[in-house]
Scaffold this active site. Structure first.
Site, PDB file in Angstrom:
ATOM      1  N   ASP A  40      -4.348   8.114   5.903  1.00 23.91           N
ATOM      2  CA  ASP A  40      -3.734   6.871   6.348  1.00 23.91           C
ATOM      3  C   ASP A  40      -2.852   7.194   7.564  1.00 23.91           C
ATOM      4  O   ASP A  40      -2.641   8.360   7.917  1.00 23.91           O
ATOM      5  CB  ASP A  40      -2.962   6.179   5.217  1.00 23.91           C
ATOM      6  CG  ASP A  40      -2.858   4.672   5.459  1.00 23.91           C
ATOM      7  OD1 ASP A  40      -2.996   4.250   6.626  1.00 23.91           O
ATOM      8  OD2 ASP A  40      -2.644   3.913   4.499  1.00 23.91           O
ATOM      9  N   TYR A  41      -2.331   6.145   8.158  1.00 21.14           N
ATOM     10  CA  TYR A  41      -1.606   6.210   9.430  1.00 21.14           C
ATOM     11  C   TYR A  41      -0.389   7.134   9.344  1.00 21.14           C
ATOM     12  O   TYR A  41       0.579   6.814   8.662  1.00 21.14           O
ATOM     13  CB  TYR A  41      -1.154   4.786   9.743  1.00 21.14           C
ATOM     14  CG  TYR A  41      -0.819   4.447  11.158  1.00 21.14           C
ATOM     15  CD1 TYR A  41      -1.765   3.905  12.004  1.00 21.14           C
ATOM     16  CD2 TYR A  41       0.469   4.631  11.641  1.00 21.14           C
ATOM     17  CE1 TYR A  41      -1.445   3.546  13.300  1.00 21.14           C
ATOM     18  CE2 TYR A  41       0.802   4.283  12.935  1.00 21.14           C
ATOM     19  CZ  TYR A  41      -0.166   3.736  13.762  1.00 21.14           C
ATOM     20  OH  TYR A  41       0.157   3.382  15.048  1.00 21.14           O
TER      21      TYR A  41
END
Ligand code: NOJ
Length: 727
Positions: free
Chosen positions: A262-263
């Protein structure tokens, strides 16, 4: 690299420098320029020198061509980019939020909207979507409940398969399709107290039976990518969870796609407190199984150093690079880096508007319809449309608006106007005290009031947890005044989660319709439902609480040794609030009086290798066509572990002509009775099983059939000293 050919990937890796390898594992982000999203000059430079091989948040044919040209024509090795984007519930045409789509209980529709979104996004040059989101969520405080299939693991499984098929089609090199990402594996939906990014701490059986099944189904359906969750389970962030990402996903389930973080989640391993610096964070993630570092924060800064320190090996890096290159190859990007970009996608978008309209109506859940207040007649006195969501085009987009634009959305007011040409529609834009007075004047003048309330789209989604998911005070006051006029009030609730509704609406509104965030055609679909052109097609995919203190609340709870009994003090209940939800899982009314009858099973016992068929009639006693969702739940009254009161195992949406009877058939094998036993193995136990058939998850309303499972274990003999806690 010459375009038009597929390279020998191992030979390609052999030619790559370490920075170029790390580049393939690095995903940078686009940025918003005046005209729309673009790769900034710095990113273009990193594509040319090979230090980034993937990008997200970039779309539009021009921006894509520029980025792909830099990577595939102007870099040393000419490796094309993977271009990812959150195409979650639509791209330019926006469909209802996933929780709303889930409410339609219609896998064919789920697949169709994903395919339409893929087509539009691929024409904009995107090759990877970060969807479907498959986190089972039982806590409406969590803002991200809106992005997934709701509270039920079986719905999650069916949703997963439909979405993967819709996004990916038969083959990833189809230029009108996208690689899908099942996200966020690791119990993100079980985040404590519904606070985003917070820890989860759950039992192995909840993990296996609630959180993971949808991901297993996505893998079985061939999903191309998986994203681990931001949060940790009992201290181990999913991004560093080797047992989950490699042990379970790759080794046990045979997943051979890519794992994308994820980011910034790799760098956040430092903040979690499990890595001292970027080298350690990069090593933990890579060794756990993460191939692509979204945002590149740690792989670009720490992976080379991790190699020097001996925290990772070159073969481990090469294995990740190979998986990324293989996905690029499967997508057909080596053959054509400009895969799918343009021609003008306008005709497809126009065609998708009808689908968006149908999907939005199919998602709407009619919670209450006193004295057949709905549908409204096409003739009659004025209708006053009142409330903050009436003319809120932007909010109809919901939290993941993709490339959607507010100006493309039909507002609720505009939809109502179009649906009732024969009635006067009264509306007063709300601002200031005078307008409040004017609003009430309209309410008094009208024959019926449509109140459009709920949440704005910025109140749901990522980082939008709410400690008190209810209707805002100003709306509660407005609703009270509207009810006090004595006119019938039709409450339209836009929301990304179940919100606790005030008693004044629950008790006194003529009708309550949940419209979620309906997307581009939200208003048109509302018009269709209000005038009766469409059925309100939704059933709740999530239990609707009566009070905030009930949360988390879900139908598949265990009975407890002291089930709630209002007459007995020492039972499982509250002093101050009810235990029952406001509306049960599966609740939702249609316009035709449908009922379930005549449930039958073709055999009384079932053993290993056998199957049985359950049938139930859906009877339409009315004079208009109707649709409903037939649900089949399993109840296991005595087992070695106390089982949930009931578990959904099959559902089917069905339409029935006026006065007709339609029969639904469900085929079951013994695997639907299996569960994770005391020894953490999936087992089937012999003995009585009840099949509960009908609509919403209310035990006493469902038709009951009893069968006997044979050839399984005994629930008494199953007790074992190898209990999980002692391992
Ligand atoms: C963070 C979100 O958790 C994830 O779902 C999303 O795909 C990425 N951001 C990229 O936008």
């Amino acid at each position: 690299m010459t375009t038009g050919t597929s390279p020998d990937l191992s030979a390609l890796i052999a030619r790559m420098s370490l920075p170029e390898k790390i580049g393939q594992l690095t995903m940078v982000t686009g940025h918003w320029a005046v005209t729309g999203p673009r790769a900034d000059p710095l990113s273009l430079a990193t594509f040319r020198d090979g230090s980034a091989g993937c990008i997200l948040n970039l779309w539009s044919p021009e921006a894509m061509r520029e980025a792909q040209r830099a990577a595939s024509e102007e870099s040393r090795l000419g490796i094309p980019l993977i271009i990812g984007f959150d195409v979650v519930h639509g791209h330019r045409t926006v469909f209802p939020i996933p929780l709303g789509e889930a409410a339609s209980f219609d896998p064919a529709l789920w697949q169709e909207t994903a395919a339409a979104a893929a087509k539009e996004a691929a024409a904009d040059g995107i090759s990877l979507t970060f969807a479907p989101m498959l986190d089972v969520a039982r806590d409406p405080r969590w803002g991200r409940i809106c992005e997934g299939p709701g509270e039920d693991p079986y719905v999650g499984q069916v949703f997963a398969v439909a979405k993967v098929k819709g996004f990916q089609g038969r083959s990833l090199d189809d230029p009108a399709r996208l690689a899908a990402t099942a996200k966020h594996i690791g119990a993100y939906g079980a985040t404590l107290a519904g606070r985003d990014y917070a820890s989860a701490d759950l039992s192995e059986s909840d993990m296996a039976e609630v959180q993971l099944p949808a991901f297993a189904s996505a893998v079985a359906a061939g999903v191309a990518a998986i994203m681990p969750s931001f949060n940790d389970i009992a201290g181990l962030p999913s991004t560093a969870n080797a047992a989950l990402l490699t042990g379970l996903l790759r080794q046990r389930w045979g997943f051979d796609g890519i794992i994308v973080s994820d980011y910034n989640a790799v760098a956040e391993l430092i903040v979690h407190g499990v890595a001292a610096d970027h080298a350690e964070a990069a090593a933990l993630a890579l060794r756990a199984g993460v191939d692509i570092d979204m945002m590149g924060g740690s792989y670009s800064r720490g992976l080379a150093e991790a190699l020097v320190r001996g925290l990772v090996t070159l073969p481990e890096i090469d294995a990740a690079v190979l998986r990324v290159l293989r996905l690029k190859e499967r997508l057909g990007l080596f053959a054509d880096p400009y895969r799918g970009i343009g021609p003008d996608a306008e005709p497809a978008r126009v065609a998708h508007r009808g689908l968006a309209r149908r999907a939005a109506a199919a998602a709407m859940v009619l919670l209450k319809n006193e004295a057949k207040a709905l549908p409204l007649s096409s003739t009659g006195g004025a209708i006053a449309v009142i409330g903050p969501l009436a003319q809120a085009a932007d909010d109809m987009l919901g939290p993941w608006s993709g490339a959607g634009r507010a100006e493309d959305c039909v507002t609720l007011l505009d939809g109502i106007r179009a649906a009732f040409p024969g009635r006067t529609i009264l509306y007063e834009p709300a601002s200031g005290f005078d307008s409040a007075k004017a609003t009430m004047a309209l309410a008094r003048e009208a024959e019926a009031i449509v109140f459009c309330g709920g949440e704005t789209r910025r109140m749901s989604g990522e980082a939008n947890s709410r400690g008190e998911p209810d209707l805002a005070l100003a709306q509660r006051r407005l609703a009270t005044k509207l009810i006090a006029t004595g006119k019938p009030v039709i409450a339209i609730i836009c929301c990304g989660r179940p919100i606790v509704l005030p008693p004044v609406l629950v008790d006194k509104a003529a009708a309550i319709l949940v419209a979620w965030f309906g997307g581009s055609e939200a208003g048109t679909a509302l018009g269709d439902v209000l005038n009766g052109h469409s059925e309100p097609g939704g059933r709740l995919p999530v239990t609707w609480p009566a009070a905030i203190g009930q949360i988390p609340i879900y139908y598949a709870r265990r009975r407890s040794g002291r089930p709630a009994d209002a007459r007995q003090h020492y039972t499982s209940k509250y002093l101050d609030i009810p235990v029952e939800p406001q509306f049960a899982f599966g609740h939702g009314l249609g316009y035709a009086p449908l009922r379930f009858a005549n449930a039958q099973v073709d055999r009384a016992t079932i053993g290993p290798g056998q199957s049985l068929t359950v049938s139930v009639d859906v009877v339409n006693d009315g004079n208009r066509e109707g649709a409903t969702v037939a649900m089949l739940y399993v109840q296991d009254p005595v087992a070695s572990l106390a089982r949930p009161i009931m578990l959904l195992k099959r559902f089917e949406k069905i339409s029935v002509a006026p006065g007709a009877v339609a029969t639904v058939h469900f085929t079951l094998t013994t695997d639907v009775f299996a569960f994770l036993g005391i020894d953490m193995e999936r087992i089937v136990e012999s003995g009585r099983i009840d099949l509960l058939i009908g609509g919403r998850a209310v035990e006493e309303e469902l038709l009951r059939l009893t069968i006997e499972v044979t050839g399984g274990r005994s629930h008494i003999a199953a007790a074992s000293v190898r209990a999980a806690v002692n391992r």
